[in-house]
Design a protein around this motif. Structure first.
Motif, PDB file in Angstrom:
ATOM      1  N   GLY A 173       0.815  -1.212   0.000  1.00 64.64           N
ATOM      2  CA  GLY A 173       0.000   0.000   0.000  1.00 64.64           C
ATOM      3  C   GLY A 173       0.850   1.263   0.000  1.00 64.64           C
ATOM      4  N   ASN A 174       0.188   2.402   0.096  1.00 63.54           N
ATOM      5  CA  ASN A 174       0.887   3.686   0.110  1.00 63.54           C
ATOM      6  C   ASN A 174       1.442   3.993   1.497  1.00 63.54           C
ATOM      7  N   THR A 175       2.594   4.631   1.525  1.00 65.96           N
ATOM      8  CA  THR A 175       3.210   5.047   2.783  1.00 65.96           C
ATOM      9  C   THR A 175       3.651   6.500   2.645  1.00 65.96           C
ATOM     10  N   ILE A 176       3.373   7.286   3.674  1.00 68.25           N
ATOM     11  CA  ILE A 176       3.752   8.701   3.683  1.00 68.25           C
ATOM     12  C   ILE A 176       4.472   9.008   4.983  1.00 68.25           C
ATOM     13  N   GLY A 177       5.525   9.800   4.885  1.00 70.21           N
ATOM     14  CA  GLY A 177       6.240  10.270   6.063  1.00 70.21           C
ATOM     15  C   GLY A 177       6.148  11.783   6.147  1.00 70.21           C
ATOM     16  N   LEU A 178       5.967  12.304   7.352  1.00 64.38           N
ATOM     17  CA  LEU A 178       5.974  13.742   7.587  1.00 64.38           C
ATOM     18  C   LEU A 178       7.306  14.122   8.209  1.00 64.38           C
ATOM     19  N   CYS A 179       7.971  15.099   7.610  1.00 69.03           N
ATOM     20  CA  CYS A 179       9.315  15.469   8.069  1.00 69.03           C
ATOM     21  C   CYS A 179       9.428  16.981   8.182  1.00 69.03           C
ATOM     22  N   ARG A 180       9.851  17.448   9.329  1.00 71.21           N
ATOM     23  CA  ARG A 180      10.067  18.883   9.474  1.00 71.21           C
ATOM     24  C   ARG A 180      11.158  19.321   8.499  1.00 71.21           C
ATOM     25  N   GLU A 181      10.904  20.404   7.791  1.00 69.61           N
ATOM     26  CA  GLU A 181      11.823  20.884   6.748  1.00 69.61           C
ATOM     27  C   GLU A 181      13.251  21.020   7.260  1.00 69.61           C
ATOM     28  N   ASP A 182      13.410  21.518   8.477  1.00 65.24           N
ATOM     29  CA  ASP A 182      14.752  21.747   9.031  1.00 65.24           C
ATOM     30  C   ASP A 182      15.532  20.456   9.263  1.00 65.24           C
ATOM     31  N   PHE A 183      14.818  19.326   9.297  1.00 68.80           N
ATOM     32  CA  PHE A 183      15.488  18.055   9.573  1.00 68.80           C
ATOM     33  C   PHE A 183      15.509  17.127   8.361  1.00 68.80           C
ATOM     34  N   PHE A 184      15.009  17.612   7.223  1.00 67.69           N
ATOM     35  CA  PHE A 184      15.027  16.805   6.001  1.00 67.69           C
ATOM     36  C   PHE A 184      16.471  16.575   5.563  1.00 67.69           C
ATOM     37  N   GLN A 185      16.791  15.316   5.215  1.00 66.11           N
ATOM     38  CA  GLN A 185      18.162  14.929   4.873  1.00 66.11           C
ATOM     39  C   GLN A 185      18.290  14.599   3.374  1.00 66.11           C
ATOM     40  N   ILE A 186      19.455  14.801   2.842  1.00 63.61           N
ATOM     41  CA  ILE A 186      19.716  14.423   1.449  1.00 63.61           C
ATOM     42  C   ILE A 186      19.934  12.918   1.338  1.00 63.61           C
ATOM     43  N   ASN A 187      20.698  12.361   2.271  1.00 62.81           N
ATOM     44  CA  ASN A 187      21.030  10.942   2.179  1.00 62.81           C
ATOM     45  C   ASN A 187      21.275  10.363   3.567  1.00 62.81           C
ATOM     46  N   LEU A 188      20.342   9.552   4.045  1.00 60.14           N
ATOM     47  CA  LEU A 188      20.479   8.923   5.362  1.00 60.14           C
ATOM     48  C   LEU A 188      21.237   7.600   5.271  1.00 60.14           C
ATOM     49  N   PRO A 189      21.977   7.233   6.314  1.00 61.03           N
ATOM     50  CA  PRO A 189      22.590   5.898   6.344  1.00 61.03           C
ATOM     51  C   PRO A 189      21.488   4.849   6.384  1.00 61.03           C
ATOM     52  N   ARG A 190      21.685   3.761   5.658  1.00 62.70           N
ATOM     53  CA  ARG A 190      20.608   2.773   5.524  1.00 62.70           C
ATOM     54  C   ARG A 190      21.145   1.360   5.671  1.00 62.70           C
ATOM     55  N   GLU A 191      20.362   0.525   6.366  1.00 58.21           N
ATOM     56  CA  GLU A 191      20.666  -0.894   6.476  1.00 58.21           C
ATOM     57  C   GLU A 191      19.653  -1.673   5.641  1.00 58.21           C
ATOM     58  N   PRO A 192      19.981  -2.905   5.241  1.00 49.30           N
ATOM     59  CA  PRO A 192      19.136  -3.658   4.291  1.00 49.30           C
ATOM     60  C   PRO A 192      17.672  -3.791   4.683  1.00 49.30           C
ATOM     61  N   LEU A 193      17.378  -3.922   5.966  1.00 48.38           N
ATOM     62  CA  LEU A 193      15.992  -4.140   6.389  1.00 48.38           C
ATOM     63  C   LEU A 193      15.240  -2.848   6.702  1.00 48.38           C
ATOM     64  N   ASP A 194      15.904  -1.707   6.573  1.00 53.58           N
ATOM     65  CA  ASP A 194      15.250  -0.435   6.869  1.00 53.58           C
ATOM     66  C   ASP A 194      14.112  -0.166   5.891  1.00 53.58           C
ATOM     67  N   ALA A 195      12.966   0.216   6.427  1.00 53.67           N
ATOM     68  CA  ALA A 195      11.809   0.540   5.590  1.00 53.67           C
ATOM     69  C   ALA A 195      11.955   1.956   5.031  1.00 53.67           C
ATOM     70  N   PHE A 196      11.330   2.174   3.883  1.00 54.46           N
ATOM     71  CA  PHE A 196      11.288   3.518   3.314  1.00 54.46           C
ATOM     72  C   PHE A 196       9.822   3.869   3.069  1.00 54.46           C
ATOM     73  N   VAL A 197       9.566   5.134   2.751  1.00 58.00           N
ATOM     74  CA  VAL A 197       8.203   5.556   2.427  1.00 58.00           C
ATOM     75  C   VAL A 197       8.151   6.008   0.977  1.00 58.00           C
ATOM     76  N   ARG A 198       6.950   5.948   0.400  1.00 57.63           N
ATOM     77  CA  ARG A 198       6.782   6.304  -1.007  1.00 57.63           C
ATOM     78  C   ARG A 198       6.599   7.797  -1.225  1.00 57.63           C
ATOM     79  N   VAL A 199       6.223   8.508  -0.157  1.00 55.47           N
ATOM     80  CA  VAL A 199       6.036   9.965  -0.238  1.00 55.47           C
ATOM     81  C   VAL A 199       6.570  10.593   1.042  1.00 55.47           C
ATOM     82  N   VAL A 200       7.305  11.702   0.913  1.00 51.43           N
ATOM     83  CA  VAL A 200       7.727  12.483   2.074  1.00 51.43           C
ATOM     84  C   VAL A 200       7.165  13.899   1.912  1.00 51.43           C
ATOM     85  N   LEU A 201       6.512  14.373   2.970  1.00 47.80           N
ATOM     86  CA  LEU A 201       5.961  15.730   2.976  1.00 47.80           C
ATOM     87  C   LEU A 201       6.669  16.556   4.040  1.00 47.80           C
ATOM     88  N   THR A 202       6.998  17.800   3.698  1.00 44.68           N
ATOM     89  CA  THR A 202       7.484  18.767   4.686  1.00 44.68           C
ATOM     90  C   THR A 202       6.484  19.919   4.728  1.00 44.68           C
TER      91      THR A 202
END
Length: 196
Positions: free
Chosen positions: A154-183
């Motif tokens: 299904g669809n996944t959305i994350g809400l992220c404060r603009e001041d904390f939005f990152q260009i590239n986070l460290p990631r491990e293989p099992l880390d989930a991601f979201v399909r949409v990020v809103l600031t």
């Protein structure tokens, strides 16, 4: 390598928490309102009948009013309930009165609330300390959502404060991601405009 990434994420979590703790109540309230408004206006939410939300606590985005709004709109609303072994399930609520503090002190559905199968959820609002330009997230470190979102279609959305939005986070293989990020500025992933 995995241990190294894990340590970097641990340090980043601490930095994010410290930075968020420095926000004034006014800044947090404005940010929360803008983020919730962006979520309510998103077409993916409009299309969804069944939505899984989280109850924001501490420095997280306040979602109690959002939960009530979606209940008032007649959507099927469910919230997570933590289980042993860092697993969780979704339970349907009809009212905020059906929540009680869990072992972490987070309002969660009472045992009487019915379980909803994951496949029946149209949209999940995923919590995170921050997100990046590819939809990766930095969670609190418990891994509950990483396990729950594995193979979720299904669809996944994350809400992220603009001041904390990152260009590239460290990631491990099992880390989930979201399909949409809103600031507070609107949708940033999938990108609506090139990043500088």
């Amino acid at each position: 390598m995995g241990t190294q990434v894990s340590e970097v994420k641990k340090i980043l979590r601490q930095q994010m928490r410290e930075a968020m703790a420095e926000m004034t109540e006014q800044e947090k309230a404005w940010s929360d309102q803008e983020l919730v408004s962006a979520f309510l206006a998103h077409p993916k939410l409009d299309e969804a009948n069944t939505v899984m939300l989280y109850y924001g606590v501490g420095q997280e985005i306040a979602t109690a009013d959002l939960i009530q709004t979606l209940l008032d709109q007649g959507k099927t609303v469910c919230l997570p309930k933590c289980l042993p072994e860092h697993q969780m399930e979704a339970r349907i609520i009809q009212s905020l009165d059906e929540l009680e503090p869990d072992a972490y002190g987070i309002p969660a559905p009472k045992d009487a609330c019915p379980v909803l199968e994951r496949e029946k959820i149209d949209l999940i609002l995923v919590p995170g300390l921050c997100f990046d330009s590819k939809g990766n997230r930095l969670g609190q470190g418990g891994g509950y959502y990483d396990r729950y979102l594995e193979d979720f279609d299904g669809n996944t959305i994350g809400l992220c404060r603009e001041d904390f939005f990152q260009i590239n986070l460290p990631r491990e293989p099992l880390d989930a991601f979201v399909r949409v990020v809103l600031t507070e500025e609107g949708q940033v992933w999938p990108m609506t405009q090139p990043l500088d």
